[in-house]
Write an enzyme that holds these catalytic residues in place. Structure first.
Site, PDB file in Angstrom:
ATOM      1  N   ARG A  73      47.115  61.287  -8.206  1.00  0.00           N
ATOM      2  CA  ARG A  73      46.935  61.959  -6.909  1.00  0.00           C
ATOM      3  C   ARG A  73      46.408  63.373  -7.159  1.00  0.00           C
ATOM      4  NH1 ARG A  73      51.189  64.928  -3.312  1.00  0.00           N
ATOM      5  NH2 ARG A  73      49.891  65.326  -1.515  1.00  0.00           N
ATOM      6  N   HIS A 116      45.309  70.366   0.513  1.00  0.00           N
ATOM      7  CA  HIS A 116      46.523  70.826  -0.170  1.00  0.00           C
ATOM      8  C   HIS A 116      46.432  72.353  -0.287  1.00  0.00           C
ATOM      9  CE1 HIS A 116      49.881  69.477  -3.125  1.00  0.00           C
ATOM     10  NE2 HIS A 116      49.997  70.789  -2.989  1.00  0.00           N
ATOM     11  N   GLU A 161      52.227  68.372   3.130  1.00  0.00           N
ATOM     12  CA  GLU A 161      53.330  69.240   3.539  1.00  0.00           C
ATOM     13  C   GLU A 161      52.979  70.211   4.669  1.00  0.00           C
ATOM     14  OE1 GLU A 161      54.854  71.073  -0.018  1.00  0.00           O
ATOM     15  OE2 GLU A 161      55.552  69.179  -0.837  1.00  0.00           O
ATOM     16  N   ASN A 290      57.392  63.749   0.087  1.00  0.00           N
ATOM     17  CA  ASN A 290      57.678  64.617  -1.054  1.00  0.00           C
ATOM     18  C   ASN A 290      59.137  65.012  -0.946  1.00  0.00           C
ATOM     19  OD1 ASN A 290      54.961  64.479  -1.542  1.00  0.00           O
ATOM     20  ND2 ASN A 290      54.535  66.642  -1.183  1.00  0.00           N
ATOM     21  N   TYR A 292      62.401  67.018  -2.729  1.00  0.00           N
ATOM     22  CA  TYR A 292      62.924  67.920  -3.760  1.00  0.00           C
ATOM     23  C   TYR A 292      64.403  68.237  -3.576  1.00  0.00           C
ATOM     24  CZ  TYR A 292      58.176  68.513  -5.338  1.00  0.00           C
ATOM     25  OH  TYR A 292      56.929  68.261  -5.840  1.00  0.00           O
ATOM     26  N   GLU A 348      55.370  62.965  -4.108  1.00  0.00           N
ATOM     27  CA  GLU A 348      55.807  64.009  -5.053  1.00  0.00           C
ATOM     28  C   GLU A 348      57.319  63.956  -5.210  1.00  0.00           C
ATOM     29  OE1 GLU A 348      54.821  68.132  -4.217  1.00  0.00           O
ATOM     30  OE2 GLU A 348      52.791  67.547  -3.654  1.00  0.00           O
TER      31      GLU A 348
HETATM   32  O1  IFM Z   1      53.901  72.771  -6.415  1.00  0.00           O
HETATM   33  C1  IFM Z   1      54.317  72.284  -5.185  1.00  0.00           C
HETATM   34  C2  IFM Z   1      53.259  71.420  -4.562  1.00  0.00           C
HETATM   35  O2  IFM Z   1      52.035  72.067  -4.446  1.00  0.00           O
HETATM   36  C3  IFM Z   1      53.685  70.995  -3.176  1.00  0.00           C
HETATM   37  N1  IFM Z   1      55.001  70.410  -3.215  1.00  0.00           N
HETATM   38  C4  IFM Z   1      56.042  71.107  -3.905  1.00  0.00           C
HETATM   39  C5  IFM Z   1      55.589  71.476  -5.306  1.00  0.00           C
HETATM   40  C6  IFM Z   1      56.707  72.227  -6.040  1.00  0.00           C
HETATM   41  O3  IFM Z   1      57.044  73.384  -5.354  1.00  0.00           O
END
Ligand code: IFM
Length: 444
Positions: A73, A116, A161, A290, A292, A348
């Site tokens: 990606r 992005h 995002e 994504n 985290y 992600e």
């Molecule tokens: O590095 C970023 C990415 O560009 C977008 N998602 C989160 C990642 C980590 O912060």
């Protein structure tokens, strides 16, 4: 443990890796400008050179092949391919043609993210995401990408995002273009969603058989206690970060509680026109997620949204983000319960840790453990029938981590920025084993 057709990938983004910030006709993006403003980026770093992937892409694809990725990606830099309004830069197009062809030669399927975060500076000067004028320009840009790369790209992501673009870039001012204004952020979010919907329409008209979706960064919000006030704080945060994007996309409406809350904060919604929500609610082939972290919220009368995050004392990554694979499963459950049945692609997931090179090796055990626990979560999701078809680790290689500069390393490949040498980390070898065996029983 993973189906034969499960897609294992790795992700990057143009500004974070390409460098070549002014080569071959490329003009500046808002990140080129922002990163050069003193004080905006840790250590005064910028993406001028980054990982020099623009010149080293063949070497990087060889490493992808060595790891065994099914898919890669990447994102296209809008000002590299349209450096001035209405002007197509063939040299920029050539770069992505070479990249895509080389990926395919190596059996790696390209996933292309259209936006992005590196908005052309020329578009910013016309009002950027705040202005509705961007819709026409984004249509031209998407049409160009579909025409030039549509014969070879299998998966398209319109935006990466929207929460970060609108809130970090336009409300908190931590990201380009550095605004600190809720009205700007709300308009940005709307125009991101609307350009997604309008790009979908163009895509359907092309008759391309590939798949298109959008990527949201999502995480469940939990009340710290069972009190009504903590529940309100959690629901508000969910409204702010998750529902504000999911509801228009999958229900064709903005969340009513958040509309009320923003209205009471003097937000004007006259930028939303008839039919916009119908367009935003267009048919999407997959949802990119994504993930985290999750969010534990406590009522805080004086805070924005009347909630503040509670530190639950769990292990953290170098970003200070608490590690919670349970939250990963919960957010996908919530997507299924409340929003949609379309396939989920994890576009992600990953972690930053401090790495050390010892005898030419990077033994990043913490990143390996993070990867293991989150892939275990993906296995559980599919055991529950949640239909997750892909996992892209963030990131293929260490890169420019926005306001944090080069200090935070997310890669499964390490980058020495002085020599531009790459080393596959222990986590990268571990991932490679999993991909080859399609199982988590892989030997480290
Ligand atoms: O590095 C970023 C990415 O560009 C977008 N998602 C989160 C990642 C980590 O912060």
């Amino acid at each position: 443990m993973f189906e034969k057709d499960f897609i294992f990938g790795a992700a990057t983004a143009a500004y974070q890796i390409e460098g070549a910030h002014d080569s071959d006709g490329k003009t500046s993006s808002i990140w080129d400008v922002f990163s050069h403003i003193p004080g905006k980026i840790a250590n005064g770093d910028n993406g001028d050179v980054a990982c020099d992937h623009y010149h080293l892409y063949e070497n990087d694809i060889a490493l992808m092949k060595e790891i065994g990725l099914d898919s890669y990606r990447f994102s296209v830099s809008w000002p590299r391919v349209i450096p001035h309004p209405g002007h197509v830069n063939e040299k920029g197009i050539d770069f992505y043609n070479r990249l895509i062809d080389k990926l395919l030669d190596n059996g790696i399927s390209p996933m292309l993210t259209m936006y992005h975060w590196d908005l052309p500076q020329w578009m910013y000067e016309k009002g950027g995401w705040i202005s509705r004028e961007i819709c026409g320009y984004f249509e031209d840009y998407s049409e160009l990408l579909f025409n030039k790369f549509g014969d070879r790209v299998k998966y398209w992501v319109t935006h990466n995002e929207p929460y970060c673009i609108s809130m970090l870039g336009h409300l908190y001012g931590q990201h380009a273009p550095g605004h600190k204004n809720l009205q700007d952020a709300i308009q940005t979010a709307h125009h991101l969603l609307l350009t997604h919907g309008r790009a979908l329409n163009i895509f359907r008209q092309t008759g391309l058989k590939s798949k298109i979706g959008i990527t949201l960064n999502l995480g469940p919000a939990y009340p710290y206690s069972e009190t009504e006030t903590d529940k309100l704080a959690a629901s508000r945060y969910d409204g702010f970060a998750n529902r504000w994007f999911l509801e228009p996309l999958f229900k064709g409406q903005y969340p009513v509680d958040m509309l009320d809350y923003y209205e009471s904060n003097h937000i004007d919604f006259s930028h939303i026109q008839d039919d916009d929500l119908k367009i935003i609610n267009g048919e999407t082939d997959f949802l990119g997620v994504n993930y985290y972290m999750d969010f534990n919220m406590r009522y805080d009368r004086d805070a924005f949204l009347q909630g503040s995050h509670v530190d639950m004392g769990r292990k953290k990554t170098a970003m200070g983000w608490e590690i919670s694979p349970e939250g990963f499963i919960d957010i996908v459950r919530q997507i299924r319960e409340k929003y949609t049945d379309i396939p989920v692609m994890i576009t992600e997931n990953g972690s930053a840790f401090k790495d050390e090179i010892k005898n030419g090796e990077i033994e990043d055990t913490e990143r390996l453990e993070y990867l293991r626990s989150h892939l275990e979560a993906v296995v559980k999701m599919n055991e529950e029938g949640l239909n997750v078809i892909a996992y892209y680790v963030w990131s293929l290689m260490d890169n420019f981590e926005w306001a944090f500069g080069y200090d935070k390393r997310f890669g499964i490949i390490g980058v020495d920025y002085d020599s531009q040498k790459r080393i596959i980390k222990k986590s990268g070898r571990y991932y490679s084993n999993i991909i080859k065996k399609r199982s988590l029983q892989a030997i480290e």
